[in-house]
Scaffold this motif. Structure first.
Motif, short mmCIF file in Angstrom:
data_model
loop_
_atom_site.label_atom_id
_atom_site.label_comp_id
_atom_site.label_asym_id
_atom_site.label_seq_id
_atom_site.Cartn_x
_atom_site.Cartn_y
_atom_site.Cartn_z
N PHE A 139 -3.62 25.66 2.65
CA PHE A 139 -3.51 26.47 1.43
C PHE A 139 -3.40 27.94 1.84
O PHE A 139 -4.30 28.48 2.47
N VAL A 140 -2.29 28.59 1.47
CA VAL A 140 -2.01 29.97 1.88
C VAL A 140 -1.78 30.83 0.66
O VAL A 140 -1.00 30.46 -0.23
N VAL A 141 -2.49 31.97 0.58
CA VAL A 141 -2.23 32.92 -0.49
C VAL A 141 -0.93 33.64 -0.18
O VAL A 141 -0.71 34.11 0.93
N ARG A 142 -0.03 33.69 -1.16
CA ARG A 142 1.28 34.30 -0.95
C ARG A 142 1.13 35.73 -0.44
O ARG A 142 0.40 36.54 -0.99
N SER A 143 1.85 36.04 0.63
CA SER A 143 1.75 37.36 1.25
C SER A 143 2.27 38.45 0.33
O SER A 143 1.74 39.54 0.28
N SER A 144 3.31 38.17 -0.44
CA SER A 144 3.88 39.19 -1.31
C SER A 144 2.87 39.64 -2.35
O SER A 144 2.81 40.80 -2.73
N SER A 198 0.84 -1.20 0.00
CA SER A 198 0.00 0.00 0.00
C SER A 198 0.87 1.25 0.00
O SER A 198 1.88 1.30 0.70
N PRO A 199 0.49 2.26 -0.78
CA PRO A 199 1.27 3.51 -0.81
C PRO A 199 1.04 4.33 0.44
O PRO A 199 0.01 4.20 1.12
N GLU A 200 2.00 5.20 0.73
CA GLU A 200 1.90 6.13 1.84
C GLU A 200 2.03 7.55 1.29
O GLU A 200 2.84 7.81 0.41
N ILE A 201 1.24 8.45 1.82
CA ILE A 201 1.27 9.85 1.41
C ILE A 201 1.77 10.69 2.58
O ILE A 201 1.33 10.50 3.72
N ARG A 202 2.68 11.61 2.29
CA ARG A 202 3.14 12.52 3.33
C ARG A 202 3.19 13.94 2.76
O ARG A 202 3.28 14.14 1.54
N LEU A 203 3.12 14.90 3.64
CA LEU A 203 3.20 16.30 3.27
C LEU A 203 4.65 16.68 2.99
O LEU A 203 5.52 16.44 3.82
N ALA A 204 4.91 17.22 1.80
CA ALA A 204 6.27 17.62 1.43
C ALA A 204 6.53 19.11 1.65
O ALA A 204 7.67 19.54 1.64
N GLY A 205 5.47 19.91 1.83
CA GLY A 205 5.64 21.34 2.05
C GLY A 205 4.71 22.16 1.18
O GLY A 205 3.77 21.64 0.57
N LEU A 206 4.96 23.46 1.12
CA LEU A 206 4.17 24.38 0.31
C LEU A 206 4.96 24.80 -0.90
O LEU A 206 6.18 24.98 -0.83
N ASP A 207 4.28 24.96 -2.03
CA ASP A 207 4.93 25.38 -3.27
C ASP A 207 5.21 26.87 -3.19
O ASP A 207 4.29 27.68 -3.01
N GLU A 208 6.47 27.25 -3.34
CA GLU A 208 6.85 28.66 -3.23
C GLU A 208 6.27 29.50 -4.37
O GLU A 208 6.10 30.70 -4.23
N GLY A 209 5.97 28.87 -5.50
CA GLY A 209 5.48 29.63 -6.65
C GLY A 209 3.98 29.78 -6.70
O GLY A 209 3.46 30.44 -7.60
N SER A 210 3.24 29.15 -5.80
CA SER A 210 1.79 29.24 -5.82
C SER A 210 1.27 28.99 -4.41
O SER A 210 2.02 28.86 -3.45
N SER A 211 -0.04 28.91 -4.31
CA SER A 211 -0.65 28.61 -3.01
C SER A 211 -0.90 27.12 -2.84
O SER A 211 -1.69 26.72 -2.01
N GLY A 212 -0.25 26.29 -3.66
CA GLY A 212 -0.47 24.85 -3.64
C GLY A 212 0.27 24.14 -2.52
O GLY A 212 1.19 24.68 -1.91
N VAL A 213 -0.17 22.92 -2.26
CA VAL A 213 0.45 22.05 -1.26
C VAL A 213 1.13 20.88 -1.98
O VAL A 213 0.53 20.26 -2.86
N MET A 214 2.37 20.59 -1.60
CA MET A 214 3.12 19.50 -2.23
C MET A 214 2.96 18.22 -1.41
O MET A 214 3.13 18.24 -0.20
#
Length: 417
Positions: A244-249, A149-165
């Motif tokens: 999911f976070v909207v980039r502050s900049s 069975s596969p396992e999923i883990r959180l890799a972090g936030l994408d610096e170029g968008s509001s996406g989750v890796m």
């Protein structure tokens, strides 16, 4: 003389064994070959107990004959040999010792099926069931596989968008599978290439990374499928909205753009009004010097007050910009540190599930950043209200001056009459 029969018996047994070995070698390349039927392909998982079918046609007692099970790609090739009512394991391949057998009871009914216990990856291959007496052979292909069975883990936030890796990995597959990411509706998501590595046990580890955007459901599936084994395994995960976070900049840039546009409109309206007012003053030649002086003083006071208020707003905006940039830098540093920590944990083979303590840490980072953005928005809203108030006051003053100008002109017209 009394011992001669025993010696004769021993020689007879030895001679029989030698003759049997010679017969097996002679019949290695003989026999009536049958093509491999797709229905004669047996699928098994590592660790299973399986049976490879082989039946004499027409059915007859084979318990006193010779049945050879072998793999021609091995040396020695013998997986199991039954000869004249008993197992003959002298030349059996060591890989099958204690794991391969046939049923003496089933042999009486013409069933020479081979049972292999605790199947291994190395058991994968083409097996031959050979009966020298009838010179018949039957082939069975054993496809051994391994799934997990596969396992999923959180890799972090994408610096170029509001996406989750997200990372998906599974460590014991054979043959090589296909890995897919799916959204809540079952649509395939665009993801990075699947990475495949071979372990010391010969099994394959597969992994892939995907960046997902916020959706109404936020449920993501990692599915791994092996078409030859017809086996699939999948794992589902729900990504919380807080991740999911909207980039502050980006938000800072938009806010400052709106505010500076408002300031520009205020300044432009002042310049336009002054230009119109000067034009009217030039056309009015009979305005008294005292009235003109009064207008200049009044206008100067209004302009000085407006300039002072604009400078104050610019100062507040500058402070807000600096604080917002500091917040953004601090947030990006925390996210970077978090990503480095999760990658370090992954290398140490720690828990890779999405609901881990590290995920709670990320939630705290995001929640703190959202709170600061909320406070920053309140500051922007206050400045925007001040600008709107300045615009209203300026319009009121402009209307009042124009009303006074019109009133003076009407009085001058009456004086002419």
């Amino acid at each position: 003389m009394g011992h001669q029969p025993e010696k004769s018996s021993l020689n007879l047994q030895t001679g029989t064994a030698v003759v049997f070995q010679i017969l097996l070698l002679i019949h290695t390349c003989t026999g009536q070959s049958e093509d491999l039927d797709p229905s004669q392909s047996i699928r098994a998982m590592v660790g299973d107990d399986i049976t490879l079918p082989c039946s004499l046609k027409p059915p007859k007692d084979a318990s006193q004959t010779t049945v050879e099970w072998g793999r021609l790609d091995l040396m020695p090739r013998f997986v199991h040999v039954w000869h004249e009512g008993q197992e003959h394991l002298v030349d059996q391949n060591r890989a099958y010792k204690g794991r391969a057998s046939v049923s003496a009871g089933q042999l009486k009914h013409g069933d020479a099926s081979l049972r292999i216990s605790d199947v291994r990856l190395t058991d994968n291959g083409r097996y031959r069931c050979y009966v020298p007496k009838d010179q018949t052979e039957n082939y069975v292909y054993l496809l051994v596989g391994s799934v997990s069975s596969p396992e999923i883990r959180l890799a972090g936030l994408d610096e170029g968008s509001s996406g989750v890796m997200l990372d998906c990995s599974s460590g014991t597959w054979w043959p090589e599978p296909e890995l897919l990411w799916l959204d809540a509706e079952g649509h395939v998501l665009s993801a990075g290439p699947t990475e495949t590595t071979r372990g010391s046990d010969g099994l394959l580890a597969v992994s892939s990374r995907v960046t997902v955007q916020k959706s109404p459901n936020n449920t993501i599936t990692c599915r791994i499928h092996q078409k030859d084994l017809k086996q699939s395994r999948e794992t589902h995960v729900h990504v919380p909205d807080d991740f999911f976070v909207v980039r502050s900049s980006c938000s800072v840039s938009i806010s400052f753009s709106v505010l500076f546009c408002c300031l520009f409109l205020v300044s432009a309206s002042v310049l336009v009004w002054r230009q119109r007012h000067l034009s009217k003053k030039k056309e009015t030649t009979k305005t008294t010097e005292e009235e003109r002086e009064l207008m200049r003083v009044e206008q100067k006071l209004q302009d000085d007050d407006l300039k002072s208020r604009i400078r104050e707003l610019e100062k507040k905006l500058t402070i807000q910009m600096m604080e917002a940039q500091n917040d953004a830098d601090e947030f990006n540093k925390k996210i970077k540190d978090f990503q480095e920590e999760t990658e370090k944990e992954a290398k140490q083979n720690k828990n890779k599930e999405i609901k881990t303590g590290s995920d709670l840490t990320l939630k705290e980072i995001v929640r703190e950043h959202n709170a600061k953005l909320g406070e920053r928005k309140k500051g922007y809203d206050k400045i925007l209200l001040d600008i709107q108030k300045m615009i209203r006051e300026k319009k009121e003053n402009q209307n009042q001056v124009e009303w006074k100008e019109e009133k003076r002109e009407n009085r001058q017209e009456e004086m002419k009459k």
